[in-house]
Design an enzyme around this catalytic site. Structure first.
Site, PDB file in Angstrom:
ATOM      1  N   ASP A 113     -14.776  71.140 -16.370  1.00 16.10           N
ATOM      2  CA  ASP A 113     -15.944  70.316 -16.090  1.00 16.10           C
ATOM      3  C   ASP A 113     -15.579  69.502 -14.848  1.00 16.10           C
ATOM      4  OD1 ASP A 113     -18.331  69.012 -16.026  1.00 16.10           O
ATOM      5  OD2 ASP A 113     -18.290  68.327 -18.113  1.00 16.10           O
TER       6      ASP A 113
HETATM    7  C1  BGC Z   1     -21.359  67.700 -16.505  1.00 14.65           C
HETATM    8  C2  BGC Z   1     -21.567  69.199 -16.488  1.00 14.65           C
HETATM    9  C3  BGC Z   1     -22.097  69.634 -15.147  1.00 14.65           C
HETATM   10  C4  BGC Z   1     -21.130  69.189 -14.078  1.00 14.65           C
HETATM   11  C5  BGC Z   1     -21.560  69.556 -12.664  1.00 14.65           C
HETATM   12  C6  BGC Z   1     -20.556  67.223 -15.329  1.00 14.65           C
HETATM   13  O1  BGC Z   1     -20.581  65.837 -15.246  1.00 14.65           O
HETATM   14  O2  BGC Z   1     -20.729  67.319 -17.705  1.00 14.65           O
HETATM   15  O3  BGC Z   1     -22.450  69.573 -17.512  1.00 14.65           O
HETATM   16  O4  BGC Z   1     -22.310  71.015 -15.127  1.00 14.65           O
HETATM   17  O5  BGC Z   1     -21.009  67.768 -14.122  1.00 14.65           O
HETATM   18  O6  BGC Z   1     -22.634  68.782 -12.257  1.00 14.65           O
END
Ligand code: BGC
Length: 749
Positions: free
Chosen positions: A227
């Site tokens: 993530d």
């Molecule tokens: C989120 C993800 C997301 C990623 C990219 C993170 O903060 O938890 O779900 O895909 O950011 O934006």
């Protein structure tokens, strides 16, 4: 698998961290292109690198804003989820996106989780089946998915640091189950690890999770991505099986990896494997690109509308107030700011800039040409300066003057979002006051809700005859609401999560959101309806509930157990006067199980569309593997040999027919020894009958003193170790008897 032989250590390390916010690194000299990613999941959040953020703050290009997972899940419609996946792929191709960051299949452990709008359900089967359908649709069109957030990311409070402390069985059966299903049934190109720790270890460097389970047990051969910002220690993460760090960490990640290899802390072969997976993803993505792709925004808008129609849940409809007659010359008061300014998606990284936006006020006015429609905003949304009393008085008057009041309530965007959890389940105070007064002024008041997480209804539901839960309905939600209110469409959404009476009733309540960096999942397996139904706790609306403008009857339940599982067949009849859709739900209980089980668990479901008077046989197939529980003693899945109870119905509490099915077990019960209890011995297929023979000796010796089976004394004896019993003064069992018995069970009979 693409090989990276011939690449330098530096090149390989560079491949395993991102370039910028949304891309992987390219090595054009050796033919490895960059991969472009974007959020996800309910629409494309396409940003330029300059405007990049993962918090939903900066602008993104216009894309269809489909209803988020909460709404899609309430359709229980896998075919529709697949079509949404395909449409998202077409939009991704048109914008040159290779991997769309979704779906999120985390379980809704508590209704307070700020990100529940982005997740499907409190039930692992429903989450997994819908997630797999979505991924299959997306990937069938050549765009990769990123299954997230792996794993046990069930709260936003302390999401970067908290440890989800979950016992092995609960982790397997509830929290990992949807991931396992999507991995094994849809093969997502990528899996995204979560921010949190799982049983003390950061998901990003949890080898058990990312390698032993994901790859070893489930056979996953795609790429694991972090993530955004989840990597804590890059070398440890790589060693655990985290292939790609996102977004870029500049030189930090690659340097760390190189140093770790040079000092012998990290095996270079691990880097080779991860770099090869990035190269493989790039090869796969490049081969699927469709530079000329285009999509029809109107078609996708209509698809978004279909999902919003199918996902809305008619919770209550006393006196069949709905549907309203579209041709009647009636006065309709449309009340509530959300009718004019819809709340249609959640906040955070998934926020989409829609191509269009339908509002319910316009759609209602168009759908009922003979009606006189008045509008009053009724309450301010996220505006502390507004005159709430004035707005309310005007709206109550409008309600009093109308034949029917349609009241649009819901959670303002500031109430729920990625990044924080709610602290209560209430609608805003000013909305509740408005509701009380409008309902008092007009007994024909319909409430239409817009919210991503469930809100408490128990304080006010009794005051209004009809409630339509529209969730977050995407960019076409306004038209979808009008379709439902006037009967152009017949509601068929079903709750994918229980609506509790009050927050204190919710299963995770006492452990939420944890302390000292740990969230103990103390409720164990008993999440959602598994908890409410097992404990017999009253709820506002049970899991699976949803009304229709017609009615359905269930008859003739048949079950057929075979080697591969269980077929459950039932005849469903549309007994009303409108065409409608029923979601047939099959729950299975395991009475007499040797382990703790919820009262019932959803094991299958199917949808059937029926004309008035039509009857159809529907069959739900439950694969044998879905009957298994995770046996912690054996560290493996096991199907227990039992007479399972099969309940078929329209919700977890509206069970229309019950039957049974005998399924043979696939695992011998553990072999007892001298220190096993009498109960364990008696339950053993070989030991039980053999011991029963020996007990005759005891019966004879004790005569009248032998505690009769079923007596309270006998029940306490059942818990004694066999070795203890053999040592009791009057019991004629000796060491030889025990040795013979043990040898017999060891030999298997
Ligand atoms: C989120 C993800 C997301 C990623 C990219 C993170 O903060 O938890 O779900 O895909 O950011 O934006």
């Amino acid at each position: 698998m693409t090989t990276v032989a011939g690449l330098s250590l530096g090149e390989k390390a560079a491949l395993t961290t991102g370039r910028g916010w949304w891309h992987t690194a390219a090595l054009p000299e050796v033919g490895i292109p960059a991969v472009r990613m974007a959020d996800g999941p309910h629409g494309l959040r396409l940003q330029t690198e300059e405007e990049a953020d993962h918090l939903g703050i900066n602008e993104s290009a216009a894309a269809t804003c489909f209803p988020p997972a909460v709404t899609l899940a309430s359709t229980w419609d896998t075919e529709l989820a697949g079509r949404v996946g395909r449409a998202l792929a077409h939009e991704s191709h048109a914008h040159g996106v290779d991997v769309l960051l979704g779906p999120g299949v985390n379980i809704k452990r508590s209704p307070l989780c700020g990100r529940n709008f982005e997740y499907f359900s409190e039930d692992p089967l429903l989450s997994g089946v819908l997630g797999a359908a979505w991924v299959n649709g997306l990937q069938a069109e050549g765009v990769g998915a990123s299954l997230k957030h792996f794993a046990a990311n069930n709260q936003e409070t302390d999401r970067m640091t908290v440890s989800a402390d979950v016992d092995a069985r609960t982790l397997r059966e509830i929290y990992l189950a949807p991931f396992r299903r999507v991995v094994t049934e849809a093969g997502p190109w990528t899996v995204m690890c979560s921010y949190n720790r799982v049983n003390g270890v950061h998901a990003s460097q949890n080898r058990w999770l990312l390698t032993d389970v994901l790859r070893g047990e489930w056979g996953y051969d795609g790429l694991v991505v972090s993530d955004w910002g989840a990597v804590v220690d890059r070398a440890r993460a790589l060693a655990a099986g985290l292939d790609l760090e996102m977004p870029t960490s500049g030189a930090a990640g690659p340097t760390h990896v190189r140093t770790a290899i040079e000092t012998g802390e990290l095996d270079e072969r691990l880097l080779d494997t991860s770099a090869a997976r990035v190269a493989e993803l790039a090869r796969k993505a490049a081969a699927q690109r469709r530079p000329d792709a285009a999509f029809d925004p109107s078609e996708h808008h209509e698809l978004a509308r279909e999902v919003a129609v199918r996902g809305a849940v008619l919770l209550k409809n006393e006196g069949r107030l709905l549907p309203l007659d579209p041709s009647a010359a009636q006065r309709i008061a449309v009340i509530g700011e959300f009718a004019r300014t819809p709340r249609y998606q959640g906040a955070g990284s998934s926020k989409v800039t829609p191509t269009r936006l339908d509002d319910a006020l316009t759609a209602i006015t168009a759908a009922a040409p003979a009606a006189t429609v008045t509008f009053a905003p009724g309450f301010p949304v996220d505006d502390p300066q507004a005159n709430a009393d004035g707005l309310r008085a005007e709206a109550v008057q409008a309600g009093a003057d109308a034949d029917v009041a349609v009241l649009f309530l819901g959670l303002p965007a500031s109430f729920e979002s990625e990044g924080f959890d709610r602290e209560h389940l209430e609608l805003p105070e000013e909305q509740l006051r408005l509701l009380a007064e409008v309902a008092a002024a007009n007994p024909r008041t319909v409430v239409v809700l817009a919210n991503g997480g469930v809100v408490r209804l128990s304080g006010w539901m009794g005051r209004v005859p009809a409630v339509l839960e529209g969730w977050l309905a995407g960019q076409a939600g306004g038209s979808a609401t009008a379709d439902l209110l006037f009967g152009a469409a017949n509601p068929s959404g079903r709750l994918a999560e229980t609506i509790p009476l009050r927050l204190a009733d919710t299963p995770a309540h006492l452990d939420w959101p944890g302390e000292n960096g740990h969230a103990a999942y103390g409720e164990g397996l008993f999440v959602g309806y598994r908890y409410y139904d097992t404990r017999g706790i009253e709820v506002s609306f049970p899991f699976g509930h949803g009304l229709s403008y017609t009615d359905f009857g269930y008859t003739n339940l048949r079950t057929a157990a075979g080697d591969d599982g269980l077929d459950v067949t039932v005849a469903v009849t549309n007994t009303g006067r409108r065409t409608g859709r029923e979601v047939v739900q099959v729950y299975v209980g395991a009475p007499g199980s040797r382990v703790r089980r919820p009262a019932r668990e959803l094991k299958g479901f199917t949808i059937t569309d029926l004309e008035p008077g039509e009857t159809r046989d529907v069959t739900v197939r439950i694969p044998r593997t879905d009957l298994a529980y995770f046996d912690t003693a054996a560290g493996a899945w096991a199907v227990e040999g039992l007479d399972y109870r099969v309940d078929v119905g329209a919700s977890s509490r509206d069970l229309r027919l019950s039957g049974a099915a005998t399924v043979p077990g696939d695992q011998a019960v553990p072999t007892p020894d001298a220190d096993s209890s009498l109960a364990v011995w008696l339950a053993h297929p070989v030991g039980g009958p053999a011991l029963d023979g020996l007990l005759d000796k005891v019966r004879a010796a004790l005569g009248e003193n032998y505690p009769g089976e079923g007596s309270s004394r006998y029940r306490s004896v059942l818990g004694m170790r066999l070795s203890q019993i053999a040592r009791l003064p009057a019991v004629p069992l000796n060491q030889d008897d025990l040795d013979r018995l043990i040898a017999l069970v060891r030999a298997g009979g």
